[in-house]
Scaffold this active site. Structure first.
Site, PDB file in Angstrom:
ATOM      1  N   GLY A 204       0.775  -1.315  -0.097  1.00 48.99           N
ATOM      2  CA  GLY A 204      -0.463  -0.201   0.189  1.00 48.99           C
ATOM      3  C   GLY A 204       0.642   0.837  -0.236  1.00 48.99           C
ATOM      4  O   GLY A 204       2.129   1.159   0.090  1.00 48.99           O
ATOM      5  N   THR A 206       3.092   4.442   1.091  1.00 47.40           N
ATOM      6  CA  THR A 206       3.879   4.470   2.061  1.00 47.40           C
ATOM      7  C   THR A 206       3.168   5.265   3.393  1.00 47.40           C
ATOM      8  O   THR A 206       4.229   4.912   4.156  1.00 47.40           O
ATOM      9  CB  THR A 206       5.251   5.668   1.430  1.00 47.40           C
ATOM     10  OG1 THR A 206       5.439   4.842  -0.021  1.00 47.40           O
ATOM     11  CG2 THR A 206       6.122   5.977   1.830  1.00 47.40           C
ATOM     12  N   VAL A 208       0.924   5.150   4.843  1.00 50.61           N
ATOM     13  CA  VAL A 208      -0.105   3.826   5.901  1.00 50.61           C
ATOM     14  C   VAL A 208       1.651   2.330   5.944  1.00 50.61           C
ATOM     15  O   VAL A 208       1.190   1.781   7.513  1.00 50.61           O
ATOM     16  CB  VAL A 208      -0.403   2.779   5.364  1.00 50.61           C
ATOM     17  CG1 VAL A 208      -0.889   1.435   6.221  1.00 50.61           C
ATOM     18  CG2 VAL A 208      -2.258   4.593   5.290  1.00 50.61           C
ATOM     19  N   GLY A 209       2.184   2.579   5.136  1.00 53.82           N
ATOM     20  CA  GLY A 209       3.701   1.711   5.192  1.00 53.82           C
ATOM     21  C   GLY A 209       4.479   2.282   6.642  1.00 53.82           C
ATOM     22  O   GLY A 209       4.834   1.016   7.210  1.00 53.82           O
ATOM     23  N   GLU A 226       5.792  -3.323   1.196  1.00 54.60           N
ATOM     24  CA  GLU A 226       5.323  -3.734  -0.750  1.00 54.60           C
ATOM     25  C   GLU A 226       5.043  -1.842  -0.671  1.00 54.60           C
ATOM     26  O   GLU A 226       3.978  -1.762  -0.952  1.00 54.60           O
ATOM     27  CB  GLU A 226       5.398  -4.075  -2.200  1.00 54.60           C
ATOM     28  CG  GLU A 226       5.640  -5.167  -0.897  1.00 54.60           C
ATOM     29  CD  GLU A 226       6.481  -5.975  -2.292  1.00 54.60           C
ATOM     30  OE1 GLU A 226       6.400  -4.621  -3.240  1.00 54.60           O
ATOM     31  OE2 GLU A 226       8.299  -6.525  -1.871  1.00 54.60           O
ATOM     32  N   CYS A 260       1.197   0.423  -8.674  1.00 54.74           N
ATOM     33  CA  CYS A 260       2.537   0.562  -8.404  1.00 54.74           C
ATOM     34  C   CYS A 260       3.654   1.470  -9.014  1.00 54.74           C
ATOM     35  O   CYS A 260       4.568   1.883  -8.776  1.00 54.74           O
ATOM     36  CB  CYS A 260       2.580   0.091  -6.841  1.00 54.74           C
ATOM     37  SG  CYS A 260       2.903  -1.583  -7.350  1.00 54.74           S
TER      38      CYS A 260
HETATM   39  P1  NAD Z   1      -3.390   1.702   1.518  1.00 56.88           P
HETATM   40  O1  NAD Z   1      -2.482   1.977   1.894  1.00 56.88           O
HETATM   41  O2  NAD Z   1      -4.666   3.562   1.629  1.00 56.88           O
HETATM   42  O3  NAD Z   1      -4.238   0.899   2.023  1.00 56.88           O
HETATM   43  C1  NAD Z   1      -3.566  -0.361   1.874  1.00 56.88           C
HETATM   44  C2  NAD Z   1      -3.987  -1.386   2.994  1.00 56.88           C
HETATM   45  O4  NAD Z   1      -4.125  -0.393   3.931  1.00 56.88           O
HETATM   46  C3  NAD Z   1      -5.240  -1.702   3.296  1.00 56.88           C
HETATM   47  O5  NAD Z   1      -5.914  -2.997   3.041  1.00 56.88           O
HETATM   48  C4  NAD Z   1      -5.703  -0.839   3.769  1.00 56.88           C
HETATM   49  O6  NAD Z   1      -7.530  -1.794   4.851  1.00 56.88           O
HETATM   50  C5  NAD Z   1      -4.769  -0.431   5.116  1.00 56.88           C
HETATM   51  N1  NAD Z   1      -4.702   0.399   5.508  1.00 56.88           N
HETATM   52  C6  NAD Z   1      -5.382   2.224   5.126  1.00 56.88           C
HETATM   53  N2  NAD Z   1      -4.840   2.793   6.268  1.00 56.88           N
HETATM   54  C7  NAD Z   1      -4.148   2.127   7.231  1.00 56.88           C
HETATM   55  C8  NAD Z   1      -4.422   2.742   8.371  1.00 56.88           C
HETATM   56  N3  NAD Z   1      -4.258   3.595   9.422  1.00 56.88           N
HETATM   57  N4  NAD Z   1      -3.705   1.907   9.346  1.00 56.88           N
HETATM   58  C9  NAD Z   1      -4.085   0.706   8.585  1.00 56.88           C
HETATM   59  N5  NAD Z   1      -3.895   0.084   7.672  1.00 56.88           N
HETATM   60  C10 NAD Z   1      -4.452   0.931   6.997  1.00 56.88           C
HETATM   61  O7  NAD Z   1      -3.108   1.833  -0.404  1.00 56.88           O
HETATM   62  P2  NAD Z   1      -3.880   1.643  -1.415  1.00 56.88           P
HETATM   63  O8  NAD Z   1      -4.694   3.231  -1.593  1.00 56.88           O
HETATM   64  O9  NAD Z   1      -4.698   1.286  -1.013  1.00 56.88           O
HETATM   65  O10 NAD Z   1      -2.378   1.872  -2.125  1.00 56.88           O
HETATM   66  C11 NAD Z   1      -2.057   2.832  -2.772  1.00 56.88           C
HETATM   67  C12 NAD Z   1      -0.814   3.137  -2.747  1.00 56.88           C
HETATM   68  O11 NAD Z   1      -0.391   1.443  -2.952  1.00 56.88           O
HETATM   69  C13 NAD Z   1       0.545   3.398  -4.041  1.00 56.88           C
HETATM   70  O12 NAD Z   1       0.770   4.366  -3.021  1.00 56.88           O
HETATM   71  C14 NAD Z   1       0.541   2.211  -4.633  1.00 56.88           C
HETATM   72  O13 NAD Z   1       2.131   3.151  -4.980  1.00 56.88           O
HETATM   73  C15 NAD Z   1       0.529   0.974  -3.374  1.00 56.88           C
HETATM   74  N6  NAD Z   1       1.060   0.271  -4.128  1.00 56.88           N
HETATM   75  C16 NAD Z   1       2.816  -0.370  -3.871  1.00 56.88           C
HETATM   76  C17 NAD Z   1       2.364  -1.882  -4.411  1.00 56.88           C
HETATM   77  C18 NAD Z   1       3.429  -2.284  -4.332  1.00 56.88           C
HETATM   78  O14 NAD Z   1       3.956  -3.422  -4.693  1.00 56.88           O
HETATM   79  N7  NAD Z   1       4.963  -1.678  -3.875  1.00 56.88           N
HETATM   80  C19 NAD Z   1       1.511  -1.966  -5.396  1.00 56.88           C
HETATM   81  C20 NAD Z   1       0.134  -1.511  -4.943  1.00 56.88           C
HETATM   82  C21 NAD Z   1      -0.227  -0.689  -4.547  1.00 56.88           C
END
Ligand code: NAD
Length: 471
Positions: A204, A206, A208-209, A226, A260
């Site tokens: 997801g 950066t 939330v990462g 990731e 991504c």
């Molecule tokens: P996101 O971070 O909003 O959500 C991802 C996950 O995190 C979801 O399951 C969500 O429920 C959870 N989440 C959201 N907020 C949270 C919080 N405050 N605390 C704990 N968990 C939480 O990301 P997204 O919008 O779903 O995805 C888009 C981003 O992900 C982009 O930046 C994209 O580049 C990145 N991405 C990376 C890869 C990779 O393989 N490197 C692949 C796909 C997407």
């Protein structure tokens, strides 16, 4: 024309959240029982997962269409076929991967056994993102199963139809104690992260990462992140532009830019920019016709929040191609922006949509300077026929991976590790790298108690002396 359906988000299953302690406890007991250590059991679960894909391919494609209006062919390439191939690759190699390794040993250990055992971590949490809602969850899950872990699966709530499919269908194929699905939004996921896991794999943003990493620190839980970022795409004058444009546009427009590893922005000279725009117009017409909105081959933006965010990004510079949009369908036309400034939001935040800004530079050195002044990207795309130019990027920049004269396709090479570096992530997976990610490599030195060995070892015992130290 495919219908422009809106995603219906799955309501959070409150009872599942209330029972989360119980779910985790059952997974812990299942792991402790040793059943996931049995390679035949893992194999059976992976075969079941494969069967689930084979028996529900149409449902999966429909769920993706409902969430993202994703064209069937794209869903097949990037979700169903990709996943099936991944599982088959694991099944083919699993017996080899699980074998203890016998590393080289020095003369000192000539009489000893030196082994590396492949231990599963235990109960792992895999959190998926919405843009490739099945694949980004289930590729790491398959790797974690292969390595002998129990797995808690947390799909993204934002791709509601896919989350519903995962929550309702997967439990019919996988062992329910070992591999439970938990539907949770951000606040519930934050609650989940307070629990102790043995490994966390997160895909997801950066932003939330960082939350996930901080939560993992409490128990020193190893983590793969990731993440996203802005993947640059440099084009030099040595390339055949028509082919380059097709490959760049495909990488940018698959899933409507919500990828991504989509090329985020172009770096090229003013001269190439002009030619690039001419080619883009022709290719878009060839692919989508005169009225792009009516083409069934372009996905839609996942929700209104992202749609509005993207309209904001389109305000930078000047629109050279595209620019149309329709909120009722969350449609945004493939759009090329020129004359953008380095500090425009479109050049500072990850775009994640069908907008491609061009930032002009004089040459490769300028491009590298620009890239190195920013966070490490997930991928570096280079279009050149000159090895010297390529070497400049290989040796002069840092990124999760590189792809030369194409986009996205490096992702499908299962012998290449996939992952970011710095703000684009940590750790990697795909193929054997996924198995290794979820495997603790337990080193083991085995000595025997025979007299000869003990005689050789005795130099280490007190009383110490200069003679013993020199042996
Ligand atoms: P996101 O971070 O909003 O959500 C991802 C996950 O995190 C979801 O399951 C969500 O429920 C959870 N989440 C959201 N907020 C949270 C919080 N405050 N605390 C704990 N968990 C939480 O990301 P997204 O919008 O779903 O995805 C888009 C981003 O992900 C982009 O930046 C994209 O580049 C990145 N991405 C990376 C890869 C990779 O393989 N490197 C692949 C796909 C997407």
């Amino acid at each position: 024309t495919a219908p422009a359906t809106l995603p219906v988000n799955t309501p959070i299953q409150a009872d599942i959240m209330a029972n989360f302690d119980d779910i985790l406890q059952r997974a812990r007991l299942a792991f402790a029982s040793g059943k996931t250590r049995n390679v035949s059991f893992r194999r059976k679960q992976l075969e079941n997962l494969l069967r689930c894909y084979e028996e529900h391919e149409n449902e999966i494609i429909s769920a993706l269409e409902a969430d993202l209006r994703r064209p069937k062919q794209e869903s097949m390439i990037v979700e169903t076929e990709f996943m099936k191939n991944d599982i088959k690759h694991i099944l083919y190699n699993l017996d080899e991967w699980v074998k203890p390794e016998k590393p080289d040993k020095s003369i000192v250990n000539l009489l000893d056994d030196v082994h590396i055992y492949k231990d599963p971590y235990g109960v792992v949490l895999v959190i998926g993102a919405w843009n490739y809602p099945l694949q980004l969850l289930l590729v790491p899950v398959a790797a974690a199963i292969a390595a002998g872990n129990c797995v808690i699966l947390k799909p993204s709530e934002i791709a509601g139809n896919c989350a519903k499919f995962i929550a309702e269908t997967l439990p019919k194929y996988l062992d329910n104690d070992c591999y439970p699905v938990v539907c949770a939004g951000p606040s519930e996921t934050a609650q989940l992260l307070e629990q102790r896991f043995d490994y966390i794999f997160y895909t997801g943003s950066t932003r939330v990462g960082k939350i996930v990493h901080a939560a993992a620190a409490k128990y020193l839980t190893p983590t793969t992140l990731e993440l996203g970022g802005k993947s640059p795409c440099y084009i030099d004058k040595s390339v055949e532009l028509r082919t380059a444009v097709k490959r760049i546009l495909w990488g940018k427009l698959i899933n409507c830019g919500q990828t991504c590893i989509a090329p985020d922005y172009i770096l090229c000279s003013k001269e190439i920019e002009q030619k690039f725009i001419v080619e883009v117009k022709e290719v878009l017409k060839e692919w989508y016709g005169d009225n792009i909105q009516s083409s069934p081959d372009l996905s839609r933006i996942i929700n209104q929040t992202n749609f509005q965010r993207l309209l904001g990004l389109m305000k930078a510079g000047r629109i050279a191609v595209g620019g149309k949009y329709d909120a009722s369908e969350r449609f945004i036309e493939p759009t090329i922006l020129v004359d953008v400034k380095a500090n425009d939001p479109v050049m500072e935040e990850e775009i994640f949509g069908p907008i491609l800004p061009i930032y002009t530079v004089e040459n490769a050195y300028d491009a590298i300077k620009f890239i190195n002044a920013r966070e490490n990207p997930l991928v570096m795309y280079i279009f050149t026929s000159e090895n010297e130019v390529l070497d400049l990027f290989v040796n002069g920049t840092q990124s999760g991976g590189m792809c030369v004269n194409d986009t996205i396709m490096h992702y499908a090479v299962d012998t290449l590790p996939f992952g970011g570096v710095g703000m684009s992530g940590m750790g990697s997976y795909h193929g054997k790298y996924g198995f290794d990610t979820f495997t603790h490599k337990k080193s083991c030195l085995g000595k025997n108690l025979a007299l000869l060995g003990e005689k050789m070892a005795s130099a280490r015992y007190p009383p110490y002396s200069d003679r013993k130290a020199s042996l």
